[in-house]
Design a protein around this motif. Structure first.
Motif, PDB file in Angstrom:
ATOM      1  N   GLU A 111      97.388  43.851  27.204  1.00 16.52           N
ATOM      2  CA  GLU A 111      97.718  43.647  25.767  1.00 16.52           C
ATOM      3  C   GLU A 111      96.760  42.838  24.883  1.00 16.52           C
ATOM      4  O   GLU A 111      96.688  43.349  23.833  1.00 16.52           O
ATOM      5  N   TYR A 114      94.387  45.394  23.994  1.00 22.04           N
ATOM      6  CA  TYR A 114      94.682  46.399  22.877  1.00 22.04           C
ATOM      7  C   TYR A 114      94.769  45.722  21.721  1.00 22.04           C
ATOM      8  O   TYR A 114      94.278  46.520  20.796  1.00 22.04           O
ATOM      9  N   GLU A 115      95.113  44.551  21.649  1.00 24.83           N
ATOM     10  CA  GLU A 115      95.025  43.844  20.266  1.00 24.83           C
ATOM     11  C   GLU A 115      93.701  43.610  19.809  1.00 24.83           C
ATOM     12  O   GLU A 115      93.550  43.831  18.342  1.00 24.83           O
ATOM     13  N   VAL A 117      91.223  45.949  20.429  1.00 26.96           N
ATOM     14  CA  VAL A 117      90.729  47.200  19.920  1.00 26.96           C
ATOM     15  C   VAL A 117      91.366  47.763  18.969  1.00 26.96           C
ATOM     16  O   VAL A 117      90.795  48.469  17.834  1.00 26.96           O
ATOM     17  N   SER A 118      92.796  47.535  18.794  1.00 25.46           N
ATOM     18  CA  SER A 118      93.604  48.126  17.611  1.00 25.46           C
ATOM     19  C   SER A 118      93.863  47.161  16.576  1.00 25.46           C
ATOM     20  O   SER A 118      94.120  47.850  15.566  1.00 25.46           O
ATOM     21  N   GLY A 119      93.761  45.950  16.756  1.00 22.93           N
ATOM     22  CA  GLY A 119      93.989  45.113  15.559  1.00 22.93           C
ATOM     23  C   GLY A 119      95.413  44.604  15.351  1.00 22.93           C
ATOM     24  O   GLY A 119      95.603  44.136  14.451  1.00 22.93           O
ATOM     25  N   HIS A 120      96.079  45.179  16.199  1.00 23.81           N
ATOM     26  CA  HIS A 120      97.483  44.843  16.234  1.00 23.81           C
ATOM     27  C   HIS A 120      97.761  43.574  16.845  1.00 23.81           C
ATOM     28  O   HIS A 120      97.689  43.520  18.025  1.00 23.81           O
ATOM     29  N   LYS A 121      98.060  42.546  16.144  1.00 20.67           N
ATOM     30  CA  LYS A 121      98.202  41.240  16.768  1.00 20.67           C
ATOM     31  C   LYS A 121      99.650  40.867  16.378  1.00 20.67           C
ATOM     32  O   LYS A 121     100.223  41.244  15.042  1.00 20.67           O
ATOM     33  N   HIS A 304     104.430  49.431  23.661  1.00 20.82           N
ATOM     34  CA  HIS A 304     104.050  49.442  22.435  1.00 20.82           C
ATOM     35  C   HIS A 304     103.626  50.693  21.802  1.00 20.82           C
ATOM     36  O   HIS A 304     104.275  50.819  20.714  1.00 20.82           O
ATOM     37  N   VAL A 305     103.039  51.399  22.415  1.00 19.30           N
ATOM     38  CA  VAL A 305     102.220  52.416  21.900  1.00 19.30           C
ATOM     39  C   VAL A 305     103.328  53.668  21.901  1.00 19.30           C
ATOM     40  O   VAL A 305     103.473  54.285  20.741  1.00 19.30           O
ATOM     41  N   ARG A 308     106.052  53.214  19.184  1.00 16.63           N
ATOM     42  CA  ARG A 308     105.565  53.224  17.712  1.00 16.63           C
ATOM     43  C   ARG A 308     105.391  54.900  17.165  1.00 16.63           C
ATOM     44  O   ARG A 308     105.651  55.199  16.281  1.00 16.63           O
ATOM     45  N   LYS A 309     104.855  55.575  18.155  1.00 19.43           N
ATOM     46  CA  LYS A 309     104.735  57.044  18.149  1.00 19.43           C
ATOM     47  C   LYS A 309     106.101  57.615  17.652  1.00 19.43           C
ATOM     48  O   LYS A 309     106.143  58.623  16.956  1.00 19.43           O
TER      49      LYS A 309
END
Length: 312
Positions: A111, A114-115, A117-121, A304-305, A308-309
């Protein structure tokens, strides 16, 4: 009479030697068990300082002390009895529970990747800023102790798995020693890290040119240290979590991953005889980390992913 006294003293000396040897064995076992949990210790050390961010310097150490007491209570009062009862009456359950904990570590590490790389924090809790300082402090301490409970449970479970063959009371003493030592290590380091900035600022404002240089270096260097701790903590979680999963699968008869990684490490070590042990450790660690990324990545996708999709 004299002969009887001498014999008695000899017996007492023999018992004392036996007791000392037992204590040495327990201390050695506690040290070995504690080192198995080093990955979680690093992560715990990296995570805890954020709970004192924003507080005045005079409140930092008292807050850390409160969290440390809560951590010790987690380990001794709640986790230790459950772990001992489990190992005594349901020893077969240790491995699957340990694997669940390993999967959680993989998830936490993945996680963080992922945060990054994706910028989702995770957004900070806006309500916390509206609290009074006393209420906010209580909220942060409670949150830190809750987070510590999960990490402490993993530390104790890993330590328990390593001493499961010890007698019941030896197991209890070893786990108590591990709990005390790791709590002191983690929160001692956290206190040192948190107060290094203040120490650096004092040195930077002193009269000596050398002291000022050292102080400025400490102030500038601490963000780098914290960033490095975060990276090391993430890597350690993936490595430890992956290793737990591989080892658990092997105990359940699925030995393919463990044997493959062992053969790969041995082959790599044979190719570099001058650094055989180091190379074997690196290959084993990297292989375990890859497994950790895969397992954690699957859980992150599910948590998470994919949700969201589905919303889109």
């Amino acid at each position: 009479m004299s002969g009887g006294l001498v014999a008695l003293l000899d017996d007492v000396a023999a018992i004392a030697k036996l007791a000392a040897a037992s204590l040495d064995d327990i201390a050695a076992a506690a040290g070995k068990a504690g080192t198995k949990a080093i990955g979680i210790v690093v992560d715990d050390t990296a995570v805890t300082p954020r709970y004192v961010t924003g507080f005045s310097p005079d409140r930092e150490l008292p807050i850390i002390w409160r969290i440390a007491k809560g951590s010790l209570r987690n380990k001794i009062v709640f986790i230790l009895p459950a772990a001992l009862l489990l190992s005594q009456f349901l020893p077969w359950a240790i491995t699957p529970l340990l694997m669940l904990g390993g999967a959680y570590l993989c998830y936490e590490g993945a996680e963080k990747l992922y945060e990054a790389v994706s910028g989702h924090k995770e957004a900070p809790d806006a309500s916390a800023a509206k609290l009074t300082s006393t209420a906010h402090e209580q909220t942060m301490v409670a949150g830190a102790i809750r987070t510590d409970f999960i990490l402490s449970a993993e530390i104790m479970a890993i330590s328990l798995a390593d001493v499961a063959d010890q007698p019941f009371f030896s197991r209890a003493i070893i786990l108590i020693l591990v709990a005390l030592a790791i709590t002191a290590l983690v929160y001692g380091l956290v206190g040192l890290i948190v107060k290094t900035d203040d120490f650096g600022l004092k040195l930077a404002g002193s009269g000596s040119g050398v002291a000022r240089s050292i102080g400025r270096g400490l102030v500038k260097g601490m963000p780098v240290v914290m960033a490095a701790l975060s990276v090391i903590g993430t890597a350690a979680m993936l490595w430890v979590g992956g290793h737990i999963i591989i080892d658990g699968l092997d105990k359940f008869g699925v030995g393919g991953p463990a044997h493959f990684l062992h053969d790969l490490a041995v082959g790599a070590g044979a190719a570099v005889p001058a650094a055989k042990a180091v190379v074997e450790w690196l290959v084993d660690t990297l292989g375990s980390a890859v497994v950790g990324v895969v397992v954690g990545g699957i859980i992150v996708a599910v948590m998470h992913v994919l949700p969201r999709k589905n919303k889109h």
